[in-house]
Design a protein around this motif. Structure first.
Motif, PDB file in Angstrom:
ATOM      1  N   ILE A  35       0.860  -1.178   0.000  1.00 30.81           N
ATOM      2  CA  ILE A  35       0.000   0.000   0.000  1.00 30.81           C
ATOM      3  C   ILE A  35       0.898   1.231   0.000  1.00 30.81           C
ATOM      4  N   THR A  36       0.732   2.104  -0.988  1.00 31.23           N
ATOM      5  CA  THR A  36       1.556   3.313  -1.045  1.00 31.23           C
ATOM      6  C   THR A  36       1.094   4.318   0.001  1.00 31.23           C
ATOM      7  N   ASP A  37       1.940   5.309   0.253  1.00 28.89           N
ATOM      8  CA  ASP A  37       1.572   6.379   1.183  1.00 28.89           C
ATOM      9  C   ASP A  37       0.289   7.081   0.727  1.00 28.89           C
ATOM     10  N   ALA A  38       0.190   7.351  -0.592  1.00 27.05           N
ATOM     11  CA  ALA A  38      -0.986   8.061  -1.126  1.00 27.05           C
ATOM     12  C   ALA A  38      -2.257   7.247  -0.917  1.00 27.05           C
ATOM     13  N   ALA A  39      -2.195   5.929  -1.147  1.00 28.76           N
ATOM     14  CA  ALA A  39      -3.364   5.075  -0.952  1.00 28.76           C
ATOM     15  C   ALA A  39      -3.739   5.014   0.523  1.00 28.76           C
ATOM     16  N   ALA A  40      -2.739   4.881   1.389  1.00 29.59           N
ATOM     17  CA  ALA A  40      -3.010   4.821   2.825  1.00 29.59           C
ATOM     18  C   ALA A  40      -3.677   6.107   3.302  1.00 29.59           C
ATOM     19  N   GLU A  41      -3.188   7.244   2.833  1.00 24.53           N
ATOM     20  CA  GLU A  41      -3.774   8.529   3.232  1.00 24.53           C
ATOM     21  C   GLU A  41      -5.218   8.637   2.759  1.00 24.53           C
ATOM     22  N   GLN A  42      -5.498   8.200   1.536  1.00 30.61           N
ATOM     23  CA  GLN A  42      -6.866   8.269   1.011  1.00 30.61           C
ATOM     24  C   GLN A  42      -7.791   7.333   1.796  1.00 30.61           C
ATOM     25  N   ILE A  43      -7.330   6.138   2.100  1.00 29.28           N
ATOM     26  CA  ILE A  43      -8.147   5.208   2.881  1.00 29.28           C
ATOM     27  C   ILE A  43      -8.460   5.814   4.242  1.00 29.28           C
ATOM     28  N   ARG A  44      -7.437   6.362   4.919  1.00 26.88           N
ATOM     29  CA  ARG A  44      -7.651   7.012   6.225  1.00 26.88           C
ATOM     30  C   ARG A  44      -8.661   8.153   6.119  1.00 26.88           C
ATOM     31  N   GLN A  45      -8.501   8.982   5.089  1.00 28.49           N
ATOM     32  CA  GLN A  45      -9.364  10.146   4.921  1.00 28.49           C
ATOM     33  C   GLN A  45     -10.820   9.727   4.705  1.00 28.49           C
ATOM     34  N   VAL A  46     -11.045   8.752   3.845  1.00 34.52           N
ATOM     35  CA  VAL A  46     -12.416   8.311   3.577  1.00 34.52           C
ATOM     36  C   VAL A  46     -13.038   7.683   4.817  1.00 34.52           C
ATOM     37  N   GLN A  82      -1.990  -5.333   6.271  1.00 37.88           N
ATOM     38  CA  GLN A  82      -1.851  -4.098   7.030  1.00 37.88           C
ATOM     39  C   GLN A  82      -0.505  -3.466   6.721  1.00 37.88           C
ATOM     40  N   GLU A  83      -0.570  -2.195   6.377  1.00 38.80           N
ATOM     41  CA  GLU A  83       0.646  -1.455   6.067  1.00 38.80           C
ATOM     42  C   GLU A  83       0.342   0.028   6.176  1.00 38.80           C
ATOM     43  N   ARG A  84       1.288   0.799   6.667  1.00 36.79           N
ATOM     44  CA  ARG A  84       1.165   2.259   6.766  1.00 36.79           C
ATOM     45  C   ARG A  84      -0.057   2.686   7.575  1.00 36.79           C
ATOM     46  N   GLY A  85      -0.439   1.862   8.554  1.00 39.84           N
ATOM     47  CA  GLY A  85      -1.526   2.210   9.451  1.00 39.84           C
ATOM     48  C   GLY A  85      -2.921   1.962   8.912  1.00 39.84           C
ATOM     49  N   VAL A  86      -3.049   1.293   7.769  1.00 37.54           N
ATOM     50  CA  VAL A  86      -4.365   0.971   7.206  1.00 37.54           C
ATOM     51  C   VAL A  86      -4.426  -0.509   6.859  1.00 37.54           C
ATOM     52  N   THR A  87      -5.645  -0.984   6.630  1.00 41.68           N
ATOM     53  CA  THR A  87      -5.854  -2.386   6.278  1.00 41.68           C
ATOM     54  C   THR A  87      -6.588  -2.485   4.954  1.00 41.68           C
ATOM     55  N   VAL A  88      -6.112  -3.380   4.100  1.00 41.84           N
ATOM     56  CA  VAL A  88      -6.800  -3.717   2.859  1.00 41.84           C
ATOM     57  C   VAL A  88      -7.205  -5.177   2.967  1.00 41.84           C
ATOM     58  N   TYR A  89      -8.506  -5.430   2.807  1.00 44.13           N
ATOM     59  CA  TYR A  89      -9.054  -6.777   2.865  1.00 44.13           C
ATOM     60  C   TYR A  89      -9.240  -7.293   1.446  1.00 44.13           C
ATOM     61  N   GLU A 115     -14.012  10.468   7.122  1.00 45.26           N
ATOM     62  CA  GLU A 115     -15.213  11.154   6.640  1.00 45.26           C
ATOM     63  C   GLU A 115     -16.468  10.318   6.864  1.00 45.26           C
ATOM     64  N   ARG A 116     -16.352   8.995   6.664  1.00 40.43           N
ATOM     65  CA  ARG A 116     -17.490   8.097   6.870  1.00 40.43           C
ATOM     66  C   ARG A 116     -17.828   7.988   8.355  1.00 40.43           C
ATOM     67  N   GLY A 117     -16.802   8.125   9.205  1.00 41.85           N
ATOM     68  CA  GLY A 117     -17.014   8.012  10.641  1.00 41.85           C
ATOM     69  C   GLY A 117     -16.974   6.578  11.146  1.00 41.85           C
ATOM     70  N   HIS A 118     -16.726   5.617  10.277  1.00 44.50           N
ATOM     71  CA  HIS A 118     -16.632   4.220  10.665  1.00 44.50           C
ATOM     72  C   HIS A 118     -15.994   3.420   9.535  1.00 44.50           C
ATOM     73  N   GLY A 119     -15.652   2.191   9.838  1.00 45.16           N
ATOM     74  CA  GLY A 119     -15.070   1.304   8.832  1.00 45.16           C
ATOM     75  C   GLY A 119     -13.709   0.804   9.264  1.00 45.16           C
ATOM     76  N   LEU A 120     -13.338  -0.343   8.726  1.00 41.35           N
ATOM     77  CA  LEU A 120     -12.077  -0.992   9.087  1.00 41.35           C
ATOM     78  C   LEU A 120     -10.979  -0.787   8.060  1.00 41.35           C
ATOM     79  N   GLY A 121     -11.356  -0.616   6.795  1.00 41.76           N
ATOM     80  CA  GLY A 121     -10.359  -0.475   5.741  1.00 41.76           C
ATOM     81  C   GLY A 121     -10.989  -0.614   4.376  1.00 41.76           C
ATOM     82  N   LEU A 122     -10.148  -0.809   3.386  1.00 46.18           N
ATOM     83  CA  LEU A 122     -10.577  -0.961   1.998  1.00 46.18           C
ATOM     84  C   LEU A 122     -10.742  -2.443   1.691  1.00 46.18           C
ATOM     85  N   ARG A 123     -11.827  -2.818   1.012  1.00 43.62           N
ATOM     86  CA  ARG A 123     -12.035  -4.207   0.578  1.00 43.62           C
ATOM     87  C   ARG A 123     -11.853  -4.255  -0.937  1.00 43.62           C
TER      88      ARG A 123
END
Length: 108
Positions: free
Chosen positions: A6-17, A57-64, A20-28
């Motif tokens: 997971i790149t830094d840019a992808a991790a930042e976008q996942i965190r941001q979304v 898990q990488e850069r503080g985010v999770t991709v399922y 904004e959503r107020g919930h969620g575990l990561g990107l599926r």
């Protein structure tokens, strides 16, 4: 063992979304038969993990990743790019053998 980065840019976008959503575990991520080349990526935000999801898990985010997509995505890099007015997740996938002209589908 399968790998997905997971790149830094992808991790930042996942965190941001997720923020904004107020919930969620990561990107599926999964794939589905589609388009003229064979498969397309399916993206959603995971509010809970399925029993058979594979978590990266990488850069503080999770991709399922759905288990049926793991072989096609193994070794891929998840990136987030800005091209002009378009912003989107991009998969730098070493398993792709061919893509359709519009870039919407791929074959492995």
């Amino acid at each position: 063992m399968a790998h997905l980065s997971i790149t830094d840019a992808a991790a930042e976008q996942i965190r941001q979304v997720l923020e904004e959503r107020g919930h969620g575990l990561g990107l599926r991520v999964s794939v589905k038969p589609s388009g003229c080349s064979g498969y397309s990526y399916v993206l959603d935000f995971a509010d809970q993990a399925a029993d058979d999801d594979i978590a990266f898990q990488e850069r503080g985010v999770t991709v399922y990743v759905a288990p049926d997509a793991l072989e096609m995505l193994d070794g891929s890099e998840v990136d987030y790019v800005n091209e002009g007015l378009n912003r989107f997740f991009r998969f730098n996938n070493p398993n792709v053998k061919d893509q359709c002209g519009c870039g919407e589908s791929f074959s492995v």
